[in-house]
Design a protein around this motif. Structure first.
Motif, PDB file in Angstrom:
ATOM      1  N   ARG A  64      -5.723  -6.501  -6.138  1.00  0.00           N
ATOM      2  CA  ARG A  64      -6.965  -5.844  -6.570  1.00  0.00           C
ATOM      3  C   ARG A  64      -6.866  -4.330  -6.423  1.00  0.00           C
ATOM      4  O   ARG A  64      -7.317  -3.584  -7.297  1.00  0.00           O
ATOM      5  N   SER A  65      -6.245  -3.885  -5.329  1.00  0.00           N
ATOM      6  CA  SER A  65      -6.089  -2.448  -5.118  1.00  0.00           C
ATOM      7  C   SER A  65      -5.219  -1.824  -6.214  1.00  0.00           C
ATOM      8  O   SER A  65      -5.467  -0.697  -6.648  1.00  0.00           O
ATOM      9  N   ARG A  90      -4.944  -2.971  -9.328  1.00  0.00           N
ATOM     10  CA  ARG A  90      -5.798  -2.925 -10.526  1.00  0.00           C
ATOM     11  C   ARG A  90      -6.740  -1.734 -10.469  1.00  0.00           C
ATOM     12  O   ARG A  90      -6.981  -1.067 -11.471  1.00  0.00           O
ATOM     13  N   GLU A  91      -7.322  -1.509  -9.290  1.00  0.00           N
ATOM     14  CA  GLU A  91      -8.290  -0.418  -9.109  1.00  0.00           C
ATOM     15  C   GLU A  91      -7.697   0.940  -9.472  1.00  0.00           C
ATOM     16  O   GLU A  91      -8.402   1.822  -9.935  1.00  0.00           O
ATOM     17  N   TYR A 139      -6.242 -12.934   2.164  1.00  0.00           N
ATOM     18  CA  TYR A 139      -7.014 -11.768   1.720  1.00  0.00           C
ATOM     19  C   TYR A 139      -6.068 -10.615   1.401  1.00  0.00           C
ATOM     20  O   TYR A 139      -6.232  -9.927   0.387  1.00  0.00           O
ATOM     21  N   MET A 159      -4.412 -10.911  -1.948  1.00  0.00           N
ATOM     22  CA  MET A 159      -5.415 -10.654  -2.985  1.00  0.00           C
ATOM     23  C   MET A 159      -5.723  -9.163  -3.061  1.00  0.00           C
ATOM     24  O   MET A 159      -5.831  -8.577  -4.139  1.00  0.00           O
ATOM     25  N   ASP A 160      -5.872  -8.523  -1.896  1.00  0.00           N
ATOM     26  CA  ASP A 160      -6.245  -7.108  -1.875  1.00  0.00           C
ATOM     27  C   ASP A 160      -5.123  -6.206  -2.405  1.00  0.00           C
ATOM     28  O   ASP A 160      -5.397  -5.179  -3.025  1.00  0.00           O
ATOM     29  N   TYR A 217       0.839  -1.197   0.000  1.00  0.00           N
ATOM     30  CA  TYR A 217       0.000   0.000   0.000  1.00  0.00           C
ATOM     31  C   TYR A 217       0.877   1.252   0.000  1.00  0.00           C
ATOM     32  O   TYR A 217       0.467   2.294  -0.511  1.00  0.00           O
TER      33      TYR A 217
END
Lengths: 204, 204
Positions: free
Chosen positions: B69-70, B72-73, B62, B65-66, B15
């Motif tokens: 996905r984050s 990609r977002e 999770y 995965m997050d 992040y």
């Protein structure tokens, strides 16, 4: 394919409160229903090795500030409870009892009960760990007091909540709110916009 | 009033990577500069009683995965590193050395070095815990290899990073990325939009 959004939450979770207020609108927009799954984070934290946010040095003060700021951001009232976190067994049992009740007039009140319990705790400053607060709040929605009082002591209802917590752990639910849509997990009030976009795109 | 956005991060934080790629645009929009504060989460976790996300049962899968996905977002490339998490001492020391260097040609490369190190680890699959990877990556931006090699062994540089970690703890930094603007803290890549709105409103 399931047409629900499974919404896992603990009534003692501020982000659960904020998420619960917002998920119905997202569900409506995508012709989904919300499947309410109250759980007990305390039991889950034992498995996942976690602890309540506010118990951590450094992180605790930020968490309380962020609850309030996150509420302002989505324009919802929030008053940080004096008792926090609390045991939410009675409130959670009530939801499982209502949700699977054979009487559809009780059954259909499930969503309203969720919102009423959250409001009692996060807006009206009531101690939701107290079963009498739960019963009183439910009675305002037309739930018979003595019926609910009996249900809260019923072994079937007690076991239902335990099963629900175990089911959640099975599905790798570790926090609140956690939403599962078509097998895809989203954790946090701050993932609702992502969930919304995910449904809009129809997956990846 | 300070005109910077203090951006605290560990190079081993996904992040932190995503946030670092996005914070400059927000800063530019509000005529702010980004003040890069690389820190070591391992040292901070000892004080705050936390541990890396991926070490928790249930939460670990999770998290991975997050991260993806984050990414990609926000449309950024992300390849989950084989070695994860890693020690980021050499990369962090390099940033503190560059950031406070008297030679402005080195100094001005601070932001580019941050991005290059993150890219090496999260896009190019290089093991950033290896000091030789840090030096090689920096050299591509025109940093003299032997200069930097010497700096990484310099007690003044070593102490600077330790001081930076202690300063961060003083300011109640407990995660990555954590951004401080005019005394207001925001934790997480997923709080950048809130930070942006906060600056737009000029506070509450």
């Amino acid at each position: 394919m399931s047409q629900t959004i499974e919404f896992y939450f603990d009534f003692s979770s501020p982000y659960g409160y904020l998420g619960a207020q917002r998920i119905q609108a997202v569900a409506d927009q995508h012709q989904r229903s919300v499947d309410w799954h109250p759980i007990l984070l305390g039991a889950i934290f034992k498995v996942s090795g976690q602890a309540p946010l506010t118990t951590f040095p450094l992180k605790g003060d930020y968490a309380i500030m962020d609850f309030q700021r996150s509420a302002r951001e989505v324009e919802l009232p929030y008053s940080h409870p004096k008792q926090f976190p609390i045991a939410t067994v009675a409130a959670a049992r009530t939801i499982w009892w209502a949700k699977e009740h054979e009487d559809s007039t009780i059954n259909q009140k499930t969503g309203d009960l969720v919102q009423a319990f959250f409001k009692a705790y996060y807006v009206d400053g009531k101690n939701l760990s107290d079963a009498s607060v739960v019963v009183e709040t439910a009675s305002k929605l037309g739930i018979d007091q003595s019926n609910l009082e009996a249900a809260l002591q019923d072994d079937v209802v007690k076991t239902r909540l335990k099963t629900a917590v175990n089911d959640a752990i099975e599905k790798k639910v570790f926090g609140s709110p956690m939403m599962i849509v078509d097998g895809e997990s989203f954790w946090g009030n701050d993932r609702i916009e992502q969930l919304d976009r995910w449904l809009t795109r129809g997956g990846w």
